[in-house]
Motif scaffolding. Structure first.
Motif, PDB file in Angstrom:
ATOM      1  N   ALA A   2      50.909   6.559  25.305  1.00  0.00           N
ATOM      2  CA  ALA A   2      50.878   6.935  23.889  1.00  0.00           C
ATOM      3  C   ALA A   2      50.028   8.186  23.683  1.00  0.00           C
ATOM      4  O   ALA A   2      49.005   8.378  24.326  1.00  0.00           O
ATOM      5  CB  ALA A   2      50.336   5.795  23.054  1.00  0.00           C
ATOM      6  N   SER A   3      50.495   9.011  22.774  1.00  0.00           N
ATOM      7  CA  SER A   3      49.737  10.199  22.411  1.00  0.00           C
ATOM      8  C   SER A   3      48.810   9.843  21.254  1.00  0.00           C
ATOM      9  O   SER A   3      49.246   9.321  20.233  1.00  0.00           O
ATOM     10  CB  SER A   3      50.690  11.318  21.995  1.00  0.00           C
ATOM     11  N   ARG A   4      47.548  10.100  21.410  1.00  0.00           N
ATOM     12  CA  ARG A   4      46.582   9.764  20.362  1.00  0.00           C
ATOM     13  C   ARG A   4      45.974  11.032  19.783  1.00  0.00           C
ATOM     14  O   ARG A   4      45.637  11.961  20.502  1.00  0.00           O
ATOM     15  CB  ARG A   4      45.470   8.886  20.926  1.00  0.00           C
ATOM     16  N   THR A   5      45.855  11.027  18.466  1.00  0.00           N
ATOM     17  CA  THR A   5      45.214  12.141  17.779  1.00  0.00           C
ATOM     18  C   THR A   5      44.196  11.589  16.794  1.00  0.00           C
ATOM     19  O   THR A   5      44.276  10.436  16.379  1.00  0.00           O
ATOM     20  CB  THR A   5      46.231  12.993  17.013  1.00  0.00           C
ATOM     21  N   ILE A   6      43.250  12.409  16.443  1.00  0.00           N
ATOM     22  CA  ILE A   6      42.261  12.045  15.447  1.00  0.00           C
ATOM     23  C   ILE A   6      42.812  12.456  14.087  1.00  0.00           C
ATOM     24  O   ILE A   6      43.136  13.618  13.870  1.00  0.00           O
ATOM     25  CB  ILE A   6      40.915  12.755  15.700  1.00  0.00           C
ATOM     26  N   GLY A   7      42.930  11.493  13.187  1.00  0.00           N
ATOM     27  CA  GLY A   7      43.452  11.770  11.861  1.00  0.00           C
ATOM     28  C   GLY A   7      42.407  12.384  10.954  1.00  0.00           C
ATOM     29  O   GLY A   7      41.204  12.398  11.272  1.00  0.00           O
ATOM     30  N   PRO A   8      42.823  12.896   9.812  1.00  0.00           N
ATOM     31  CA  PRO A   8      41.889  13.539   8.896  1.00  0.00           C
ATOM     32  C   PRO A   8      40.838  12.582   8.340  1.00  0.00           C
ATOM     33  O   PRO A   8      39.696  12.975   8.117  1.00  0.00           O
ATOM     34  CB  PRO A   8      42.786  14.090   7.789  1.00  0.00           C
ATOM     35  N   VAL A   9      41.186  11.326   8.133  1.00  0.00           N
ATOM     36  CA  VAL A   9      40.215  10.360   7.600  1.00  0.00           C
ATOM     37  C   VAL A   9      39.132  10.087   8.635  1.00  0.00           C
ATOM     38  O   VAL A   9      37.938  10.056   8.319  1.00  0.00           O
ATOM     39  CB  VAL A   9      40.922   9.059   7.167  1.00  0.00           C
ATOM     40  N   THR A  10      39.538   9.915   9.890  1.00  0.00           N
ATOM     41  CA  THR A  10      38.561   9.670  10.960  1.00  0.00           C
ATOM     42  C   THR A  10      37.617  10.856  11.110  1.00  0.00           C
ATOM     43  O   THR A  10      36.406  10.683  11.257  1.00  0.00           O
ATOM     44  CB  THR A  10      39.290   9.400  12.291  1.00  0.00           C
ATOM     45  N   GLY A  11      38.165  12.052  11.069  1.00  0.00           N
ATOM     46  CA  GLY A  11      37.328  13.249  11.175  1.00  0.00           C
ATOM     47  C   GLY A  11      36.350  13.375  10.025  1.00  0.00           C
ATOM     48  O   GLY A  11      35.178  13.713  10.223  1.00  0.00           O
ATOM     49  N   ALA A  12      36.811  13.089   8.820  1.00  0.00           N
ATOM     50  CA  ALA A  12      35.935  13.207   7.650  1.00  0.00           C
ATOM     51  C   ALA A  12      34.823  12.174   7.672  1.00  0.00           C
ATOM     52  O   ALA A  12      33.670  12.481   7.348  1.00  0.00           O
ATOM     53  CB  ALA A  12      36.758  13.060   6.367  1.00  0.00           C
ATOM     54  N   THR A  13      35.141  10.952   8.056  1.00  0.00           N
ATOM     55  CA  THR A  13      34.103   9.918   8.073  1.00  0.00           C
ATOM     56  C   THR A  13      33.088  10.165   9.181  1.00  0.00           C
ATOM     57  O   THR A  13      31.892   9.946   8.993  1.00  0.00           O
ATOM     58  CB  THR A  13      34.726   8.512   8.222  1.00  0.00           C
ATOM     59  N   THR A  14      33.553  10.673  10.310  1.00  0.00           N
ATOM     60  CA  THR A  14      32.629  11.009  11.394  1.00  0.00           C
ATOM     61  C   THR A  14      31.710  12.157  10.978  1.00  0.00           C
ATOM     62  O   THR A  14      30.500  12.128  11.240  1.00  0.00           O
ATOM     63  CB  THR A  14      33.414  11.397  12.659  1.00  0.00           C
ATOM     64  N   ALA A  15      32.270  13.155  10.323  1.00  0.00           N
ATOM     65  CA  ALA A  15      31.466  14.286   9.851  1.00  0.00           C
ATOM     66  C   ALA A  15      30.448  13.839   8.808  1.00  0.00           C
ATOM     67  O   ALA A  15      29.299  14.299   8.810  1.00  0.00           O
ATOM     68  CB  ALA A  15      32.371  15.372   9.276  1.00  0.00           C
ATOM     69  N   ALA A  16      30.847  12.918   7.922  1.00  0.00           N
ATOM     70  CA  ALA A  16      29.915  12.420   6.905  1.00  0.00           C
ATOM     71  C   ALA A  16      28.724  11.718   7.554  1.00  0.00           C
ATOM     72  O   ALA A  16      27.580  11.902   7.129  1.00  0.00           O
ATOM     73  CB  ALA A  16      30.630  11.463   5.950  1.00  0.00           C
ATOM     74  N   ALA A  17      28.974  10.943   8.587  1.00  0.00           N
ATOM     75  CA  ALA A  17      27.881  10.262   9.287  1.00  0.00           C
ATOM     76  C   ALA A  17      26.962  11.267   9.983  1.00  0.00           C
ATOM     77  O   ALA A  17      25.731  11.133   9.953  1.00  0.00           O
ATOM     78  CB  ALA A  17      28.445   9.264  10.297  1.00  0.00           C
ATOM     79  N   ALA A  18      27.557  12.295  10.589  1.00  0.00           N
ATOM     80  CA  ALA A  18      26.753  13.315  11.267  1.00  0.00           C
ATOM     81  C   ALA A  18      25.906  14.100  10.272  1.00  0.00           C
ATOM     82  O   ALA A  18      24.721  14.376  10.525  1.00  0.00           O
ATOM     83  CB  ALA A  18      27.656  14.256  12.054  1.00  0.00           C
ATOM     84  N   VAL A  19      26.484  14.449   9.136  1.00  0.00           N
ATOM     85  CA  VAL A  19      25.745  15.198   8.108  1.00  0.00           C
ATOM     86  C   VAL A  19      24.566  14.375   7.606  1.00  0.00           C
ATOM     87  O   VAL A  19      23.465  14.903   7.414  1.00  0.00           O
ATOM     88  CB  VAL A  19      26.683  15.606   6.947  1.00  0.00           C
ATOM     89  N   THR A  20      24.772  13.090   7.410  1.00  0.00           N
ATOM     90  CA  THR A  20      23.684  12.229   6.948  1.00  0.00           C
ATOM     91  C   THR A  20      22.531  12.223   7.950  1.00  0.00           C
ATOM     92  O   THR A  20      21.368  12.318   7.571  1.00  0.00           O
ATOM     93  CB  THR A  20      24.190  10.783   6.741  1.00  0.00           C
ATOM     94  N   THR A  21      22.871  12.125   9.222  1.00  0.00           N
ATOM     95  CA  THR A  21      21.839  12.129  10.265  1.00  0.00           C
ATOM     96  C   THR A  21      21.049  13.434  10.240  1.00  0.00           C
ATOM     97  O   THR A  21      19.811  13.439  10.318  1.00  0.00           O
ATOM     98  CB  THR A  21      22.484  11.930  11.644  1.00  0.00           C
ATOM     99  N   ILE A  22      21.748  14.556  10.108  1.00  0.00           N
ATOM    100  CA  ILE A  22      21.086  15.859  10.093  1.00  0.00           C
ATOM    101  C   ILE A  22      20.204  16.013   8.853  1.00  0.00           C
ATOM    102  O   ILE A  22      19.077  16.511   8.939  1.00  0.00           O
ATOM    103  CB  ILE A  22      22.131  16.988  10.178  1.00  0.00           C
ATOM    104  N   VAL A  23      20.702  15.572   7.701  1.00  0.00           N
ATOM    105  CA  VAL A  23      19.918  15.674   6.459  1.00  0.00           C
ATOM    106  C   VAL A  23      18.632  14.868   6.573  1.00  0.00           C
ATOM    107  O   VAL A  23      17.550  15.358   6.217  1.00  0.00           O
ATOM    108  CB  VAL A  23      20.758  15.228   5.239  1.00  0.00           C
ATOM    109  N   PHE A  24      18.719  13.649   7.072  1.00  0.00           N
ATOM    110  CA  PHE A  24      17.506  12.833   7.192  1.00  0.00           C
ATOM    111  C   PHE A  24      16.559  13.384   8.261  1.00  0.00           C
ATOM    112  O   PHE A  24      15.342  13.245   8.142  1.00  0.00           O
ATOM    113  CB  PHE A  24      17.851  11.367   7.457  1.00  0.00           C
ATOM    114  N   TYR A  25      17.085  14.038   9.280  1.00  0.00           N
ATOM    115  CA  TYR A  25      16.238  14.685  10.270  1.00  0.00           C
ATOM    116  C   TYR A  25      15.454  15.826   9.626  1.00  0.00           C
ATOM    117  O   TYR A  25      14.238  15.958   9.821  1.00  0.00           O
ATOM    118  CB  TYR A  25      17.082  15.202  11.434  1.00  0.00           C
ATOM    119  N   ILE A  26      16.148  16.655   8.848  1.00  0.00           N
ATOM    120  CA  ILE A  26      15.484  17.773   8.168  1.00  0.00           C
ATOM    121  C   ILE A  26      14.450  17.254   7.172  1.00  0.00           C
ATOM    122  O   ILE A  26      13.347  17.803   7.067  1.00  0.00           O
ATOM    123  CB  ILE A  26      16.526  18.683   7.489  1.00  0.00           C
ATOM    124  N   LEU A  27      14.791  16.212   6.429  1.00  0.00           N
ATOM    125  CA  LEU A  27      13.819  15.623   5.497  1.00  0.00           C
ATOM    126  C   LEU A  27      12.575  15.131   6.243  1.00  0.00           C
ATOM    127  O   LEU A  27      11.455  15.275   5.749  1.00  0.00           O
ATOM    128  CB  LEU A  27      14.456  14.472   4.712  1.00  0.00           C
TER     129      LEU A  27
END
Length: 66
Positions: A2-27
């Protein structure tokens, strides 16, 4: 195989989690500390919001399993 791709929802939720981590690190560098529970709650809320707002890119009639 099977060919697997990352969908837009998965990418957005992963990015949201990463942004939160970075924001709290800066804080933390600025001397503003938040408990882990607050960080987890903010991450959860942002992931839910990102998953809800980003379109899946599929028509309502499309099904993965045929």
């Amino acid at each position: 195989m099977a060919s697997r791709t990352i969908g837009p929802v998965t990418g957005a939720t992963t990015a949201a989690a990463a942004v939160t981590t970075i924001v709290f690190y800066i804080l933390g560098l600025l001397g503003i500390d938040a408990p882990g529970e607050v960080q987890g709650a903010v991450t959860t809320l942002l992931v839910i919001i990102a998953g809800y707002l980003v379109p899946t890119g599929k028509d309502p009639g499309d099904h993965v399993a045929e």
